[in-house]
Structures are given as structure tokens and as C-alpha cells.
Motif scaffolding. Structure first.
Motif, PDB file in Angstrom:
ATOM      1  N   MET A 281       0.848  -1.159   0.000  1.00 46.70           N
ATOM      2  CA  MET A 281       0.000   0.000   0.000  1.00 46.70           C
ATOM      3  C   MET A 281       0.900   1.230   0.000  1.00 46.70           C
ATOM      4  SD  MET A 281      -3.081   0.806   2.673  1.00 46.70           S
ATOM      5  CE  MET A 281      -3.719  -0.832   2.584  1.00 46.70           C
ATOM      6  N   SER A 282       0.658   2.162  -0.890  1.00 45.25           N
ATOM      7  CA  SER A 282       1.502   3.352  -0.988  1.00 45.25           C
ATOM      8  C   SER A 282       0.995   4.434  -0.048  1.00 45.25           C
ATOM      9  CB  SER A 282       1.502   3.867  -2.426  1.00 45.25           C
ATOM     10  OG  SER A 282       0.199   4.257  -2.788  1.00 45.25           O
ATOM     11  N   ALA A 283       1.879   5.394   0.245  1.00 38.90           N
ATOM     12  CA  ALA A 283       1.501   6.503   1.118  1.00 38.90           C
ATOM     13  C   ALA A 283       0.351   7.265   0.483  1.00 38.90           C
ATOM     14  CB  ALA A 283       2.696   7.417   1.339  1.00 38.90           C
ATOM     15  N   GLY A 284      -0.582   7.674   1.292  1.00 40.71           N
ATOM     16  CA  GLY A 284      -1.713   8.434   0.795  1.00 40.71           C
ATOM     17  C   GLY A 284      -2.869   7.582   0.308  1.00 40.71           C
ATOM     18  N   THR A 285      -2.708   6.250   0.314  1.00 43.84           N
ATOM     19  CA  THR A 285      -3.804   5.383  -0.104  1.00 43.84           C
ATOM     20  C   THR A 285      -4.850   5.349   0.994  1.00 43.84           C
ATOM     21  OG1 THR A 285      -2.291   4.006  -1.364  1.00 43.84           O
ATOM     22  CG2 THR A 285      -4.438   3.060  -0.835  1.00 43.84           C
ATOM     23  N   ARG A 286      -6.078   5.596   0.624  1.00 50.74           N
ATOM     24  CA  ARG A 286      -7.156   5.611   1.605  1.00 50.74           C
ATOM     25  C   ARG A 286      -7.787   4.219   1.684  1.00 50.74           C
ATOM     26  NH1 ARG A 286     -12.434   9.519   1.927  1.00 50.74           N
ATOM     27  NH2 ARG A 286     -13.182   8.593   3.844  1.00 50.74           N
ATOM     28  N   VAL A 287      -7.972   3.747   2.897  1.00 49.05           N
ATOM     29  CA  VAL A 287      -8.602   2.453   3.127  1.00 49.05           C
ATOM     30  C   VAL A 287      -9.987   2.716   3.691  1.00 49.05           C
ATOM     31  CG1 VAL A 287      -8.469   0.291   4.406  1.00 49.05           C
ATOM     32  CG2 VAL A 287      -6.379   1.389   3.576  1.00 49.05           C
ATOM     33  N   GLU A 288     -10.978   2.150   3.040  1.00 49.14           N
ATOM     34  CA  GLU A 288     -12.350   2.322   3.492  1.00 49.14           C
ATOM     35  C   GLU A 288     -12.610   1.415   4.693  1.00 49.14           C
ATOM     36  OE1 GLU A 288     -14.677   4.473   2.345  1.00 49.14           O
ATOM     37  OE2 GLU A 288     -13.146   5.261   1.010  1.00 49.14           O
ATOM     38  N   ALA A 289     -13.306   1.951   5.672  1.00 46.66           N
ATOM     39  CA  ALA A 289     -13.689   1.159   6.841  1.00 46.66           C
ATOM     40  C   ALA A 289     -14.720   0.122   6.419  1.00 46.66           C
ATOM     41  CB  ALA A 289     -14.263   2.071   7.917  1.00 46.66           C
ATOM     42  N   PRO A 290     -14.674  -1.053   7.031  1.00 46.56           N
ATOM     43  CA  PRO A 290     -15.680  -2.068   6.696  1.00 46.56           C
ATOM     44  C   PRO A 290     -17.074  -1.603   7.105  1.00 46.56           C
ATOM     45  CG  PRO A 290     -14.374  -2.762   8.586  1.00 46.56           C
ATOM     46  CD  PRO A 290     -13.762  -1.493   8.055  1.00 46.56           C
ATOM     47  N   GLU A 291     -18.051  -2.083   6.391  1.00 47.46           N
ATOM     48  CA  GLU A 291     -19.443  -1.749   6.677  1.00 47.46           C
ATOM     49  C   GLU A 291     -19.833  -2.389   7.999  1.00 47.46           C
ATOM     50  OE1 GLU A 291     -22.906   0.076   6.320  1.00 47.46           O
ATOM     51  OE2 GLU A 291     -21.437   0.225   4.730  1.00 47.46           O
ATOM     52  N   THR A 292     -20.267  -1.585   8.960  1.00 51.47           N
ATOM     53  CA  THR A 292     -20.645  -2.114  10.264  1.00 51.47           C
ATOM     54  C   THR A 292     -22.102  -1.842  10.602  1.00 51.47           C
ATOM     55  OG1 THR A 292     -19.903  -0.088  11.346  1.00 51.47           O
ATOM     56  CG2 THR A 292     -18.322  -1.896  11.218  1.00 51.47           C
ATOM     57  N   ASP A 293     -22.792  -1.140   9.726  1.00 45.41           N
ATOM     58  CA  ASP A 293     -24.192  -0.820   9.998  1.00 45.41           C
ATOM     59  C   ASP A 293     -25.066  -2.061   9.928  1.00 45.41           C
ATOM     60  OD1 ASP A 293     -23.650   1.846  10.285  1.00 45.41           O
ATOM     61  OD2 ASP A 293     -24.145   2.363   8.234  1.00 45.41           O
ATOM     62  N   VAL A 294     -26.042  -2.097  10.816  1.00 45.40           N
ATOM     63  CA  VAL A 294     -27.063  -3.140  10.765  1.00 45.40           C
ATOM     64  C   VAL A 294     -28.125  -2.650   9.802  1.00 45.40           C
ATOM     65  CG1 VAL A 294     -28.802  -4.400  12.087  1.00 45.40           C
ATOM     66  CG2 VAL A 294     -26.598  -3.834  13.138  1.00 45.40           C
ATOM     67  N   PRO A 295     -28.404  -3.393   8.734  1.00 45.31           N
ATOM     68  CA  PRO A 295     -29.390  -2.935   7.757  1.00 45.31           C
ATOM     69  C   PRO A 295     -30.725  -2.625   8.418  1.00 45.31           C
ATOM     70  CG  PRO A 295     -28.274  -4.907   6.976  1.00 45.31           C
ATOM     71  CD  PRO A 295     -27.858  -4.687   8.403  1.00 45.31           C
ATOM     72  N   GLY A 296     -31.267  -1.459   8.105  1.00 42.45           N
ATOM     73  CA  GLY A 296     -32.580  -1.073   8.611  1.00 42.45           C
ATOM     74  C   GLY A 296     -32.579  -0.522  10.025  1.00 42.45           C
ATOM     75  N   LEU A 297     -31.404  -0.429  10.670  1.00 37.44           N
ATOM     76  CA  LEU A 297     -31.346   0.081  12.038  1.00 37.44           C
ATOM     77  C   LEU A 297     -30.897   1.537  12.000  1.00 37.44           C
ATOM     78  CD1 LEU A 297     -31.603  -0.587  15.066  1.00 37.44           C
ATOM     79  CD2 LEU A 297     -29.174  -1.124  15.048  1.00 37.44           C
ATOM     80  N   ASP A 298     -31.740   2.401  12.528  1.00 33.42           N
ATOM     81  CA  ASP A 298     -31.444   3.831  12.597  1.00 33.42           C
ATOM     82  C   ASP A 298     -30.793   4.098  13.948  1.00 33.42           C
ATOM     83  OD1 ASP A 298     -31.402   6.562  12.797  1.00 33.42           O
ATOM     84  OD2 ASP A 298     -33.555   6.839  12.469  1.00 33.42           O
ATOM     85  N   ASP A 299     -29.514   4.486  13.944  1.00 32.88           N
ATOM     86  CA  ASP A 299     -28.813   4.662  15.213  1.00 32.88           C
ATOM     87  C   ASP A 299     -29.262   5.890  16.003  1.00 32.88           C
ATOM     88  OD1 ASP A 299     -27.613   6.643  13.746  1.00 32.88           O
ATOM     89  OD2 ASP A 299     -25.559   5.977  14.120  1.00 32.88           O
TER      90      ASP A 299
END
Length: 95
Positions: A1-19
Motif C-alpha cells: 500500500m503506498s503513502a496516501g492510499t485511503r482504506v475504506e472502513a468495513p461496513e458495520t451498519d445493521v441494515p434497517g437500524l437507525d442509530d
């Protein structure tokens, strides 16, 4: 991975759940706990002669009991081995 590469956080939302919905969060928590309770109750109903035989076999084993497993079953086996070999004292038992 090169400097400045952005890594997306894994999806942690529960579908249909409004926090922001407190009632919805509680309802989802209760739903999950009900499902887990039903699973435990199903295992409880299946306990029978095989369970009794396994407990007696382990309890009466001379020498050592070998537990093996890979992955999650290995982790659970290690935890159970620790429980079987540890003596935990209540503060009232220590003099």
C-alpha cells in the motif's frame, strides 16, 4: 500500500437500524437476545444420555484429556481446557 492510499472502513451498519432511534435500538437488542435464548433452549432440550456419558467419561478419565480443534473450535477448546485446569477461589474460601 503506498503513502496516501485511503482504506475504506468495513461496513458495520445493521441494515434497517437507525442509530438515532432509541426504541429501534432496544427492539433490535431484544430481538437478538430472544434468538440467542431460543438457540440455548433448543440445545438444552437435546441434552440427554450422550451428554451424561461425555461428562462421566471426562470426569473419570485417568491422566490427561486431549482437546483438539482448528479455528473457532480450537479457541473454544483452549478456553475449556483452561477452565478444567484452573481452580478459582471465592474470597470466602481463602484463609
Amino acid at each position: 500500500m503506498s503513502a496516501g492510499t485511503r482504506v475504506e472502513a468495513p461496513e458495520t451498519d445493521v441494515p434497517g437500524l437507525d442509530d438515532t432511534d432509541d426504541a429501534g435500538i432496544l427492539a433490535e437488542g431484544r430481538r437478538v437476545l430472544r434468538l440467542e435464548a431460543e438457540g440455548i433452549a433448543a440445545v438444552e432440550r437435546r441434552l440427554g444420555a450422550d451428554f451424561i456419558a461425555a461428562v462421566r467419561l471426562i470426569r473419570n478419565a485417568g491422566g490427561r484429556v486431549i482437546v483438539s480443534g482448528v479455528g473457532k473450535s480450537g479457541l473454544l477448546g483452549r478456553r475449556e481446557c483452561h477452565r478444567l485446569t484452573s481452580k478459582i477461589f471465592s474470597p470466602t474460601e481463602i484463609q
